[in-house]
Design a protein around this motif. Structure first.
Motif, PDB file in Angstrom:
ATOM      1  N   ILE A 200     -45.791  29.790  13.364  1.00 19.58           N
ATOM      2  CA  ILE A 200     -44.884  29.497  14.485  1.00 19.58           C
ATOM      3  C   ILE A 200     -44.375  28.061  14.396  1.00 19.58           C
ATOM      4  O   ILE A 200     -43.183  27.779  14.580  1.00 19.58           O
ATOM      5  N   PHE A 201     -45.292  27.126  14.080  1.00 19.53           N
ATOM      6  CA  PHE A 201     -44.923  25.710  13.972  1.00 19.53           C
ATOM      7  C   PHE A 201     -43.897  25.508  12.845  1.00 19.53           C
ATOM      8  O   PHE A 201     -42.879  24.843  13.039  1.00 19.53           O
ATOM      9  N   ILE A 202     -44.167  26.114  11.684  1.00 18.65           N
ATOM     10  CA  ILE A 202     -43.242  25.986  10.550  1.00 18.65           C
ATOM     11  C   ILE A 202     -41.893  26.630  10.893  1.00 18.65           C
ATOM     12  O   ILE A 202     -40.831  26.090  10.565  1.00 18.65           O
TER      13      ILE A 202
ATOM     14  N   LEU B 162     -36.171  14.581   4.605  1.00 17.40           N
ATOM     15  CA  LEU B 162     -37.408  13.793   4.500  1.00 17.40           C
ATOM     16  C   LEU B 162     -38.300  14.039   5.715  1.00 17.40           C
ATOM     17  O   LEU B 162     -39.513  14.252   5.583  1.00 17.40           O
ATOM     18  N   VAL B 163     -37.682  14.028   6.915  1.00 15.56           N
ATOM     19  CA  VAL B 163     -38.452  14.288   8.143  1.00 15.56           C
ATOM     20  C   VAL B 163     -39.031  15.700   8.111  1.00 15.56           C
ATOM     21  O   VAL B 163     -40.195  15.917   8.463  1.00 15.56           O
ATOM     22  N   TYR B 164     -38.193  16.659   7.677  1.00 14.80           N
ATOM     23  CA  TYR B 164     -38.652  18.050   7.576  1.00 14.80           C
ATOM     24  C   TYR B 164     -39.818  18.158   6.598  1.00 14.80           C
ATOM     25  O   TYR B 164     -40.808  18.849   6.855  1.00 14.80           O
TER      26      TYR B 164
ATOM     27  N   LEU C  19     -43.572  19.396   7.330  1.00 13.95           N
ATOM     28  CA  LEU C  19     -44.205  20.469   6.545  1.00 13.95           C
ATOM     29  C   LEU C  19     -45.527  19.994   5.962  1.00 13.95           C
ATOM     30  O   LEU C  19     -46.517  20.748   5.938  1.00 13.95           O
ATOM     31  N   LEU C  20     -45.546  18.739   5.493  1.00 19.44           N
ATOM     32  CA  LEU C  20     -46.789  18.187   4.948  1.00 19.44           C
ATOM     33  C   LEU C  20     -47.855  18.106   6.032  1.00 19.44           C
ATOM     34  O   LEU C  20     -49.026  18.443   5.794  1.00 19.44           O
ATOM     35  N   VAL C  21     -47.443  17.672   7.237  1.00 22.26           N
ATOM     36  CA  VAL C  21     -48.389  17.616   8.364  1.00 22.26           C
ATOM     37  C   VAL C  21     -48.913  19.010   8.683  1.00 22.26           C
ATOM     38  O   VAL C  21     -50.113  19.205   8.900  1.00 22.26           O
ATOM     39  N   ALA C  22     -47.975  19.996   8.681  1.00 19.37           N
ATOM     40  CA  ALA C  22     -48.396  21.382   8.948  1.00 19.37           C
ATOM     41  C   ALA C  22     -49.380  21.870   7.894  1.00 19.37           C
ATOM     42  O   ALA C  22     -50.384  22.516   8.206  1.00 19.37           O
ATOM     43  N   PHE C  23     -49.094  21.531   6.626  1.00 15.93           N
ATOM     44  CA  PHE C  23     -49.993  21.933   5.542  1.00 15.93           C
ATOM     45  C   PHE C  23     -51.365  21.280   5.686  1.00 15.93           C
ATOM     46  O   PHE C  23     -52.397  21.935   5.511  1.00 15.93           O
ATOM     47  N   LEU C  24     -51.359  19.978   6.023  1.00 11.60           N
ATOM     48  CA  LEU C  24     -52.635  19.261   6.171  1.00 11.60           C
ATOM     49  C   LEU C  24     -53.444  19.817   7.336  1.00 11.60           C
ATOM     50  O   LEU C  24     -54.673  19.939   7.253  1.00 11.60           O
TER      51      LEU C  24
END
Length: 557
Positions: A18-20, A310-312, A316-321
């Motif tokens: 949902i977040f992604i 870059l923000v996206y 995505l990196l935050v979501a992955f982490l």
């Protein structure tokens, strides 16, 4: 419990999706808005930037009008034909839009003139008229002389300037001092219809007072003053257009102010701006195709898109982490959950056996010697199991936290290996262990820690082998200054996908040998032991064939 854990994991995974999904929608929406903003901004620039194009394009004209043309006043009316010719040559060279200059070598008299303008007793007329320019032939430079007895029409440009001078002189307040701006305005005429500028050199203040007297009365003796009148014919098409935004304006033309194109294709965007001064009957006409403008839009849009990307990417990196952290936490919870269950079982089994043996002893009226020995052996073995398990946990914690010191004792490697073999064959009579030693006999190490390492690997080799394959070969070799120990069994093997995890705490390979009786500390304990002894442990394995552990330790002797 298992269902709850799976449900929680699915819930976390769903929240991640949902977040992604939300940030992807926001990213696409942001790109859409950014593109529209870029398009609107470039379209606004298309209308606004024409002012800069105009300013840069008419810069030479402004310089000519404000700086070059007033230089005529420096001659104080005594400009002759030769000097005027040189002046015009430099003028045309620097300002190509000046196509022709007509020079009136003028006299202001206190008597009427034949050709010119008379105001009471003031006469303003040309002594001679010359014309200069690239298109003027040498035999037509001089077009009038006062020696000519015939009447000559000096032209509307001269007459307009002469009338303006006469009017200025009649209205002149000799007590006031006119400003330079007033003088410049009253002694120049800008004719936009014919693209001409007429300029009369500005007389001195004393001369203007005399001119006023000459209007009112005849002076004795009758004075004559020299004035220079120049008419500059300008060509708007010779203006050099400076395109300050070549990526924005595809074509820029000079057109008449009344120009209205027949072709009004929707594929083009146009704008226009009127030229100033003597060129006010003309305009700059700026045109670009929409496909041409799109290039500029994308040039403007790309940096914004890259920032959004870059923000996206960061989101995505935050979501992955976050997902990875949740996944790791889920696995750690499962490992700890299994560890507690298995540890409880490990403690519960010997405790239950001890309790049963104790109850049997307590309830029996009498026990034979054989029974006493049997119960004593059971109690002793189960107590050893509990003690061994607690010692392993304690030792693991101490080694992990560097809470113990490494003892340095000389160890005979053959005696040490044989002792290990004897211990395990007594415990497991069906366990076949062989060994070989090459290159050394003794070395300095901590025998207790080395014994724990050997015992764990030997116990694993026995535990994870089928009944007819309980075999282990131990080799100890001195190779290039380091000790290399290999423990090769004929067990069930380890899948390649599991090899990176077997040294992790609480990790257990899911097979029939690990259903009960393992807490996932054995190989993690071996890893900590080897690290503590400043060595390295690696493994290679093939399912159904066997496993080999390789230990490299520093050689101290």
């Amino acid at each position: 419990m298992a269902l709850d854990k799976k449900a929680g994991y699915r819930k976390n995974f769903s929240l991640g999706i949902i977040f992604i999904g939300l940030i992807s929608i926001l990213f696409i929406l942001s790109l859409f808005l950014a593109f529209n903003y870029s398009k609107k901004s470039i379209e606004n620039d298309f209308v606004a930037e024409k002012v800069n194009v105009l300013e840069q394009s008419i810069k030479p004209y402004n310089d000519f009008f404000q700086n070059k043309m007033p230089e005529i006043s420096y001659y104080n009316g005594y400009l002759d034909s030769a000097t005027a010719s040189r002046f015009v040559d430099t003028l045309i060279l620097k300002y190509p839009f000046v196509s022709k200059v007509t020079f009136y070598d003028t006299e202001v008299k206190n008597v009427p003139v034949k050709d010119g303008v008379n105001a009471n007793h003031l006469g303003i007329g040309p002594k001679a008229i010359f014309q200069f320019g690239k298109q003027v032939s040498p035999d037509s430079i001089k077009i009038y002389s006062e020696d000519n007895t015939r009447s000559f029409n000096v032209g509307d440009d001269f007459n307009a300037m002469a009338i303006k001078l006469a009017t200025f002189v009649e209205d002149l307040d000799t007590a006031a001092v006119p400003t330079q701006e007033e003088l410049f305005t009253n002694f120049s005429i800008v004719n936009s219809n014919d693209n001409k500028i007429t300029y009369l050199n500005i007389p001195r203040r004393e001369d203007l007072k005399t001119y006023k007297d000459m209007v009112r009365r005849k002076l004795d003796p009758s004075p004559v003053y020299q004035q220079d009148v120049l008419v500059f014919k300008l060509d708007a098409n010779k203006i050099k257009i400076v395109n300050t935004r070549p990526l924005l304006y595809q074509t820029i033309r000079i057109e008449p102010l009344t120009y209205d194109p027949i072709d009004t294709s929707e594929e083009n965007i146009t704008t226009e701006i009127a030229l100033p001064g003597a060129f006010s009957d003309f305009k700059l006409y700026l045109i670009s195709s929409k496909s041409y403008i799109k290039k500029e839009i994308f040039i403007y849009f790309m940096p914004i898109a890259l920032v959004l990307l870059l923000v996206y990417g960061v989101l995505l990196l935050v979501a992955f982490l976050i997902y990875r952290n949740l996944n790791i936490n889920s696995k750690m919870f499962k490992l700890q959950y299994d560890f507690v269950n298995n540890l409880t079982h490990e403690f519960k089994t010997p405790v239950s056996v001890i309790k049963i043996a104790g109850n049997n002893i307590k309830s029996a009226t009498s026990l034979s010697e054989r029974e006493l020995n049997l119960y004593g052996k059971i109690l002793d073995e189960e107590a050893d199991k509990l003690n061994g398990l607690m010692n392993k946990l304690l030792a693991f914690t101490q080694i992990e936290n560097k809470a113990i010191k490494l003892n340095q004792e000389e160890v005979n490697i053959e005696d040490f290996i044989e002792s290990t073999i004897e211990s395990h064959t007594l415990k497991h009579p069906d366990f076949q262990i062989t060994y070989e030693v090459l290159g050394f006999k003794t070395f300095i190490t901590d025998p207790v820690l080395l014994g724990s390492l050997f015992d764990n690997l030997a116990e694993n080799a026995y535990k994870y082998s089928k009944p007819d394959h309980k075999k282990l070969h131990i080799s100890a070799k001195l190779i290039k200054g380091v000790l290399v120990f290999r423990f090769a069994d004929k067990g069930i093997g380890i899948a390649a996908s599991e090899l990176n995890n077997i040294f992790k705490k609480f990790f257990r390979i899911q097979n029939e040998y690990n259903q009960m009786g393992s807490v996932g500390l054995g190989l993690a304990f071996c890893k900590e032991l080897v690290n503590f002894m400043e060595g390295e442990i690696t493994v290679k394995s093939k399912v159904g064939t066997g496993t080999e552990f390789k230990i490299v330790l520093p050689y101290n002797n």
